[in-house]
Write a protein that holds these residues in place. Structure first.
Motif, PDB file in Angstrom:
ATOM      1  N   THR A  15     -70.091 -35.879 -55.960  1.00 18.38           N
ATOM      2  CA  THR A  15     -70.265 -36.517 -54.269  1.00 18.38           C
ATOM      3  C   THR A  15     -69.173 -35.945 -53.093  1.00 18.38           C
ATOM      4  OG1 THR A  15     -72.203 -38.095 -55.351  1.00 18.38           O
ATOM      5  CG2 THR A  15     -70.685 -37.985 -52.787  1.00 18.38           C
ATOM      6  N   ASP A 191     -78.902 -42.387 -47.506  1.00 17.08           N
ATOM      7  CA  ASP A 191     -78.110 -42.607 -48.198  1.00 17.08           C
ATOM      8  C   ASP A 191     -78.525 -42.748 -50.375  1.00 17.08           C
ATOM      9  OD1 ASP A 191     -75.498 -41.689 -47.985  1.00 17.08           O
ATOM     10  OD2 ASP A 191     -74.973 -43.385 -47.014  1.00 17.08           O
ATOM     11  N   LEU A 195     -79.393 -39.330 -52.314  1.00 15.53           N
ATOM     12  CA  LEU A 195     -78.598 -39.103 -53.518  1.00 15.53           C
ATOM     13  C   LEU A 195     -80.397 -39.674 -54.406  1.00 15.53           C
ATOM     14  CD1 LEU A 195     -76.644 -39.520 -56.228  1.00 15.53           C
ATOM     15  CD2 LEU A 195     -77.063 -42.919 -55.486  1.00 15.53           C
TER      16      LEU A 195
END
Length: 261
Positions: A15, A191, A195
């Motif tokens: 990330t 997010d 993810l």
């Protein structure tokens, strides 16, 4: 001092998080260096299966740090600009040559390279109220990151030209509708969605993923076009048009290109 790019790795996902909130994550030379180094390392690290781009705050990125760029242009000192261009080029070429999957989570503004880099990502999740723009012509510059080809290929000539020439802003919702993003959703869920997708990709066979991506993209053509765009970009920086654009930015006024021959 907090790092402007946060790098972390967990369960196969590398990330890269923009973390310069006071400047809306505007990208500096050092930040481009970290991004480039991380992408290059990811390609050769078997522990990395997916790269995820995201931000720690309400903006994805405002693009290049224009205040610094304008100062260099006004002073005539091109040495730092050349160094920055090399790091930009390293980052862009790493995007062009990336074989492992790239995922992006976009909230808030995504300006210039903040939008064009998404054309190299395999999955993009955006906040519905995100604002994507590529106002290169407003600065007397030209498209980069092979976006002069990838953008019209993705969304059509008319929409792409309006984004480039008029600086039209596209909302996250519109970006998903026209194919710049896979999905638009409330900012609070961006997010998590990105993810989750990255973790799903981690369970897929890497060999098949790499071949699939290689078949879908012409990496040599993309890299070559980046070189051509970079040449024009550099040439434009030396023009009276660019001098007026950056002077206007520094003086916080509208540029007057009518006085430029």
């Amino acid at each position: 001092m907090t790092d402007p790019i946060l790098v972390s790795q967990d369960q196969g996902v590398l990330t890269l998080s923009f973390n310069r909130p006071d400047k809306k994550n505007a990208i500096t030379d050092a930040m481009y260096g970290v991004l480039a180094d991380s992408l290059i390392r990811a390609e050769s690290d078997p522990a990395v299966r997916v790269v995820l781009f995201r931000s720690e705050n309400e903006a994805f990125t405002a693009g290049n740090d224009l205040a610094d760029f304008a100062a260099q242009n006004a002073s005539g000192d091109t040495s730092r600009a050349m160094a920055q261009e090399r790091n930009v080029t390293r980052f862009l070429k790493a995007l062009a040559r990336a074989e492992k999957p790239l995922v992006a989570a976009v909230k808030g503004v995504a300006v210039g390279v903040g939008t064009t880099m998404l054309l190299h990502c395999d999955l993009v999740y955006v906040a519905s109220d995100a604002r994507l723009s590529t106002p290169f012509v407003n600065l007397a510059l030209v498209p980069e990151a092979a976006s002069s080809w990838l953008m019209p290929a993705r969304i059509g000539h008319a929409r792409a030209y309006a984004m480039f020439a008029l600086g039209e802003v596209v909302s996250g919702e519109e970006a998903a509708r026209i194919g710049l993003a896979n999905r638009a959703l409330p900012a609070a869920g961006v997010d998590e969605a990105a993810l989750s997708a990255a973790r799903q990709i981690c369970t897929r066979p890497m060999g098949a993923l790499k071949i699939t991506k290689r078949l879908m993209r012409d990496a040599d053509r993309i890299a070559g076009l980046m070189d051509l765009e970079g040449q024009h970009f550099g040439d434009q920086l030396k023009t009276a048009e660019a001098a007026e654009a950056f002077a206007a930015f520094a003086q916080r006024r509208a540029p007057d290109f009518s006085k430029v021959a």
